[in-house]
Enzyme design. Sequence first.
Site, PDB file in Angstrom:
ATOM      1  N   GLY A  40       5.647  -8.640  -5.650  1.00  0.00           N
ATOM      2  CA  GLY A  40       5.116  -7.534  -6.041  1.00  0.00           C
ATOM      3  C   GLY A  40       4.629  -6.664  -4.824  1.00  0.00           C
ATOM      4  N   SER A  41       5.100  -5.473  -4.453  1.00  0.00           N
ATOM      5  CA  SER A  41       4.521  -4.893  -3.254  1.00  0.00           C
ATOM      6  C   SER A  41       5.072  -3.478  -3.198  1.00  0.00           C
ATOM      7  CB  SER A  41       4.901  -5.458  -1.977  1.00  0.00           C
ATOM      8  OG  SER A  41       6.077  -5.994  -2.149  1.00  0.00           O
ATOM      9  N   ARG A  42       4.815  -2.787  -1.832  1.00  0.00           N
ATOM     10  CA  ARG A  42       5.467  -1.255  -1.757  1.00  0.00           C
ATOM     11  C   ARG A  42       5.706  -1.297  -0.357  1.00  0.00           C
ATOM     12  NH1 ARG A  42       1.237   3.356  -3.341  1.00  0.00           N
ATOM     13  NH2 ARG A  42       1.545   4.892  -1.852  1.00  0.00           N
TER      14      ARG A  42
END
Length: 220
Positions: free
Chosen positions: A187-189
Amino acid sequence: MKVHKEGTGLLLTLFTILFIVNITLYHTVGKGMLFYSVAFVSTVLFLLVLNFFRSPFRRFPYDSEGLVIAPADGTIVAIEEVMENEILHKKCLQISIFMSIFNVHANWFPVNGTVKHVSHQNGRFMAAYLPKSSTENERSAVVITTRNGVDVLARQIAGAMARRIVTYAKPGEKCHVDEQMGFIKFGSRVDVYLPVGTEVLIEMDQKVTGNQTPIARLSK
């Protein structure tokens, strides 16, 4: 589909632990509701982690010259002009891609060029879809100079669950679309910073595919 190299160690460890737990439970309580419930949960957990570390083979199918290609799978959560004060120190067009735990988490170089700068900064682990995550979360920055002298900044940002950012880029090396820039676990960006006035080819909330979806076109 291949398993990404960043996941092989974790998957082997997880498989070993789950195998020992289930074998021990089987020899302790035998077959029954408890054993089958734990076995089911173990299987689902392993498959979820396996799915997270999948590594699809991708090639951008068109001429990438002048294009900025999505560096990650996910959803567009920001298209805005901002002051980038950490690396470029100027006003830029920021395009942000949020990756859920169900997306492929490999990251690709968004443009062809030469790696000019690589840095890592520790920080917080707030939810990656929040705007503040760009400047407050753990993050790595890669600046790529294109053949036309345009600096493009790609920033990998850890999310609430992501605790490890891996960056393969090295200063001075040539880089190309189709090559992996790094990997972020769980989960990240990824933010991409471009010159103001760059033509945007996507819109808010659009789903994009890493190394497949053009997100912008640089001015000639």
